[in-house]
Structures are given as C-alpha cells and as structure tokens.
Design an enzyme around this catalytic site. Structure first.
Site, short mmCIF file in Angstrom:
data_model
loop_
_atom_site.label_atom_id
_atom_site.label_comp_id
_atom_site.label_asym_id
_atom_site.label_seq_id
_atom_site.Cartn_x
_atom_site.Cartn_y
_atom_site.Cartn_z
N LYS A 1 38.64 42.31 35.22
CA LYS A 1 39.37 41.18 34.63
C LYS A 1 39.87 40.25 35.73
O LYS A 1 40.27 40.71 36.79
CB LYS A 1 40.55 41.72 33.81
CG LYS A 1 41.37 40.68 33.08
CD LYS A 1 42.48 41.32 32.25
CE LYS A 1 43.32 40.29 31.52
NZ LYS A 1 44.40 40.93 30.72
N SER B 1 44.83 39.75 25.79
CA SER B 1 44.31 38.79 26.75
C SER B 1 43.03 39.25 27.45
O SER B 1 42.31 38.43 27.99
CB SER B 1 45.37 38.49 27.82
OG SER B 1 45.62 39.65 28.60
N SER C 1 47.17 43.95 25.51
CA SER C 1 46.05 43.14 25.99
C SER C 1 44.75 43.88 26.25
O SER C 1 43.71 43.25 26.42
CB SER C 1 46.45 42.39 27.26
OG SER C 1 47.19 41.25 26.93
#
Lengths: 97, 474
Positions: free
Chosen positions: B76, B151, B175
C-alpha cells in the site's frame, strides 16, 4: 446543532496552516456542523470518574543503552528537499531589515 | 494462482512444475489485464523478475530459501520501501522517495519475499471507499462502477485480481477488513503493536496497524509471522508480539459471542444480515458454541473514533510543511505563506476536513468537551468490551453495513463516517480482527463477516478463517 461560524473556521485554518478558498470554507463549515453534531452523541454517556485513556498498549518505558549510531547521511536527507543550497534546506527569506 | 497456497506454490517450484519466474510472470500479466481498475500506482516489474530469477538460481544451486520465497506481495502506498516513491495517495508527497525500508518490508525482503508494486489508496489512508486518492478511484473487479472499499482499496483489489499472494495494507478503523469484505477476500488487522509501524506513514498513531489481505489464511499467517516482533524503531510494539502465531494452539471448539446489537442495527443491509445469520446458524454453530453477546454501545464508537483519529491526524500531518521533503508551493513571500500554500495545494479535501476537525477538537475551549471526553469514552469502551470478551474466545459481528456502493454515488461525509460503525471497535480497543468472505448478495456482490478476539490471539482468527472462509472451500 452547534453553530460554527466562518470566522471560527478561519481561525482553525490559521492554527492548522491551511488557507481554504471561499467555497471550501463554506463546505467545511457545513460539514463541521454535522460532524460536531454527531460527536455530541457522547454527551449521553456517563463518563464521570473515568480516566482518559492515552495509551492503548501496556508497553511502558522501553529502556536501551544510549549508544551513538549512524543516522541518515546529509546527502540522502537532502535528496527529497524541494529546494536546497549546499548542505542545507533552503527556504524563502523570512527575516527582514 | 489464487487456488494455491504459498506452501503449494513452493512445492510446485521445488518439484520443477513451476519456476519463480513463471509465478512472477503470471502475477504481472494479471496486473496488465486489469490495468483499468487503477489498482497499482507503480509496478516494480524489472526488480520483481530479477529477484524471481535469482531465487530460481538459488534453488538450482541447492541453497536454502527464506520462509517467504514464492510470496509476491503488493505494498500500500503508505508503507516505505527504500529507493521507491511513497506518496500516501497524496499530491503533497509526489516527489518523495523513501531513503529507508519500513521494518515490515525489511523483514519480508530478508525472508525472500518479493515486492511486486505499490497500490493505490485513500489519501493518507483517510477514507472508506478509495475515492480520496490523488490518483483517482480504484474500481471493484465485481463491477467497475462500484467502489472496492477503503482505505486499502488498491490492496484488496490487488488480491481480488490475483496479482499477488498477499497485500500489505494499513488498518486504522477498518481500512483492511472493510475493502477485503467488499472484494470477497480475507483481511486481517493484527493486534495493535504486533507489527512495527516504523515506515508506515502516520495517520492516527494510537490506532494505526499494518494489516494483511490474502486469499488464504495460511498465507496471511506466513507473512504475519515474518513481519511481526519488537523493533528498535517503534517503542509501541510489545514483547508479546514476539510469540509465534500458532494455529495448533487453538482448541477445536470455540466459544463465540454473536454481537446481536450489530446484526440488529438499523444501518445494516438486509442481505448482509440474512447471509450472516445463515452463516452463523448453518456453519459456525455446527462445530462451535454460539450465544448472543450483548454490547449496547455501538452508537458511541464512531464519535469516539473520529474525534481521536482527527486529533491525532491533525498533529501527525503537521510534518508536511514543504520544507524538508514533499510538495512546495511556488511564489511564497514569507515562511508562513510557504507553509500554508504548500499544505493547501498539496492536501486533498478529505485530509483538510480531518485536519480542521482535529484542530477544532484540540483547540482551547473544546479540548475537554471533545478530545478529553473521547479519551474517557475510549477507556469506557475498552473496559466494557474487555469484560464482555472474558466470556468468549471471539465475538462475531458484521464488518460493514453496506454492499459496495457506486463510484459516482453521492454520500454525505457523516453518512460515510457512520458506515465504519462495525469496523472501528477493534482499533479503539487495540484488539485484532479479521474479515472473511461468506457469500454473495443476489446481485453477486461479496459479503464478509468480522471476527474479533483478544490481543495476541490472531491464531484464533486465522484458524476460524481457515475453517470457514468461502475461499477455502473453493
């Protein structure tokens, strides 16, 4: 609903070092009003006598020897600088005669 | 490749049925085939192939391989990899290249894991649908007009499209688990302080935890056991993190509490509720003891979470000032103007909203009414939930009240915040939690369920995931 004024948001911008456009500011005033109204839900909880929780882990002081170790070298640290001069970060002149 | 666990991939490579290079080529082809989903911001194709080749050579030479040889991992865009860009999905870090590896990355590399690329996410991990990225939204493979959650939307879809074995994400309030649910894969948020946060861009430091997404519980376990452990650069990682996560230690029959207040909550989608109850009664109840667990404070978790995380974010993000790294606005006359202009031009709307909100709850006059009150509420929620957990091995709850929504759909800020209602509780308390896929809605959208347990009991979560995840039954 708590009233939040344009001036209050302007003050928050000053504290947070942001400079919103008129439109952004109006939007944030509206958002903040409904966000804070949602926050006010906590008033229903009886929290008297409860200590605020500041750390979520049981870890306390992690002691270690105070040893000097190599850190990021200057060249590498300056690689990401938007503006540099010699071995320094450079910024606009902020002291005037 | 998704039907194979790491162990199976390794076996195939060792018996000559596959090479590491072929595995790499397969994943890279998947990335190409799904480029329209906007999952990867950067693909590390050359390095990935070169490292796979080196591993093949190592094997041919009879050298021993690390625990993660054969594990291709997406990262990420909030986790630092030395020499690579990391931007937090933000304009403000466009030009930033990390001079160091995050601890988790360093350990994965040492174990022969291979990093395949950097995945898209909400700006600074603030968001629930991956629409807050400077690079544009990530799309759900199930329907391109649908969000993948957030997210860590890019992380979840990188697994969904079978472009890596495991994705490294971050989970501050759901997330990792929520996008895993919306894309039909497994997402684990470990205990707070299990994996070092050194090299993870900070959003809300007392909530943030690196999380893992994968198709198989055993692959997540393999990466977790490499990434965990105390770290000289993160004092909040507990000694407890050094204990191995061992599924063998978990008993056959577990005592599971069903969080009735969550499944009965007014916000939950009917199909999610139906599928969940079907799963609980039809599957969980067969081998485990289930009983209702009463938790009456769900409606207080969102205010507590957003007050504290906004406050922490407003402090954490003060480091982005345009001086030492990141975006600097041009034509600033004074130092103050330089700070203001750089931050105003560099941050997106949601990040500004949270900074302003955080500044508000921390400002004099409101500090006690909001910030301090939320800290008290946090302790109250911790105490209440800990007491509840005394009676159970794990608690079963929904992970999200919603099916994937439209990328173009307008949702108010507060409504979007409220959709995190089931996922933020473990972060408030520091407990580990997992989301596992249990089925699909009538229209074919994935549905997940959440399992929460006490700190350092990830083995229970992964054991249950192994036992029940829909993926496992494929």
């Amino acid at each position: 609903m708590k009233d939040i004024t344009i001036d209050e948001v302007k003050n928050l911008e000053r504290l947070a070092k942001l400079n919103l456009s008129e439109e952004e500011r109006t939007d944030i005033v509206d958002d903040l009003k409904s966000i804070v109204a949602m926050f006010d839900k906590l008033e229903e909880l009886d929290l008297d006598g409860i200590e605020p929780l500041r750390h979520i882990t049981e870890v306390t002081n992690g002691w270690r020897e105070d040893e000097a170790k190599p850190s990021l070298d200057i060249e590498k640290a300056l690689d990401n600088a938007p503006s540099k001069s010699d071995r320094y970060f450079s910024v606009p002149k902020f002291m005037h005669k | 490749m998704k039907d194979l666990t790491l162990e199976e991939i390794r076996h195939k490579v060792e018996t000559g049925e596959l090479t590491f290079v072929q595995v790499a080529e397969y994943y890279l082809a998947q990335i190409d085939a799904h480029a329209d989903l906007n999952v990867y911001i950067e693909v590390w194709q050359e390095d990935c192939l070169a490292q796979a080749k080196a591993l093949d050579a190592k094997l041919a030479a009879g050298q021993s391989l690390g625990a993660l040889a054969g594990a291709f991992i997406s990262v990420k865009d909030v986790i630092c990899v030395a020499g690579r860009s990391v931007t937090g999905g933000s304009k403000i870090l466009q030009s930033y290249k990390s001079p160091f590896d995050a601890t988790a990355i360093e350990r994965i590399k040492e174990a022969d894991g291979i990093l395949i690329g950097r995945t898209n996410c909400d700006e600074f991990a603030m968001g629930s649908d991956n629409r807050n990225s400077y690079y544009g939204p990530v799309k759900n493979m199930i329907g391109q007009d649908k969000v993948p959650g957030g997210s860590s939307g890019g992380s979840a879809v990188s697994v969904q499209i079978d472009s890596c074995l495991v994705a490294l994400g971050s989970d501050t309030g759901g997330s990792v688990r929520q996008p895993a649910a919306l894309t039909g894969v497994i997402g684990l948020k470990p205990t707070y302080g299990r994996i070092s946060r050194y090299g993870l861009l900070a959003y809300a430091s007392s909530f943030d935890q690196i999380g893992l997404i994968g198709h198989n519980a055993s692959d997540i376990l393999a990466v977790l056991n490499v990434a965990k452990n105390t770290c000289a650069n993160d004092g909040t990682v507990s000694e407890m993190s050094n204990n191995p996560v061992d599924l063998e230690e978990v008993g056959e029959k577990l005592k599971l509490g069903i969080m009735a207040s969550a499944f009965e909550h007014e916000s939950i989608n009917e199909e999610i509720k139906e599928k969940s109850l079907e799963f609980i009664e039809g599957q969980l109840a067969v081998n485990h003891d289930i009983s209702p667990a009463s938790f009456d404070y769900l409606d207080y978790v969102i205010p507590t979470y957003y007050i504290l995380t906004s406050a922490e974010a407003s402090a954490n993000l003060s480091r982005y000032d345009g001086i030492r790294y990141g975006y600097r606005a041009e034509n600033s006359e004074s130092l103050d103007e330089l700070y203001c202009n750089s931050r105003t031009e560099g941050f997106g709307p949601e990040v500004k909203r949270r900074i302003i909100t955080g500044t508000y709850v921390l400002s004099s006059g409101y500090h006690d009414a909001y910030y301090k009150k939320a800290q008290k509420a946090r302790r109250f929620l911790v105490n209440t939930f800990e007491a509840l957990m005394e009676e159970y091995d794990a608690i079963i709850a929904p992970i999200t009240p919603k099916l994937p929504w439209g990328i173009e759909e307008e949702i108010s800020t507060v409504d979007l915040y409220l959709s995190d209602i089931f996922s933020v509780l473990p972060n408030i308390i520091g407990y580990p939690a997992i989301s596992i896929p249990i089925g699909h809605s009538k229209e074919g959208y994935p549905i997940g369920i959440q399992i929460i347990t006490k700190s350092w009991n990830e083995n229970k979560l992964l054991k249950l995931a192994k036992e029940f995840s829909l993926e496992h039954q494929l």
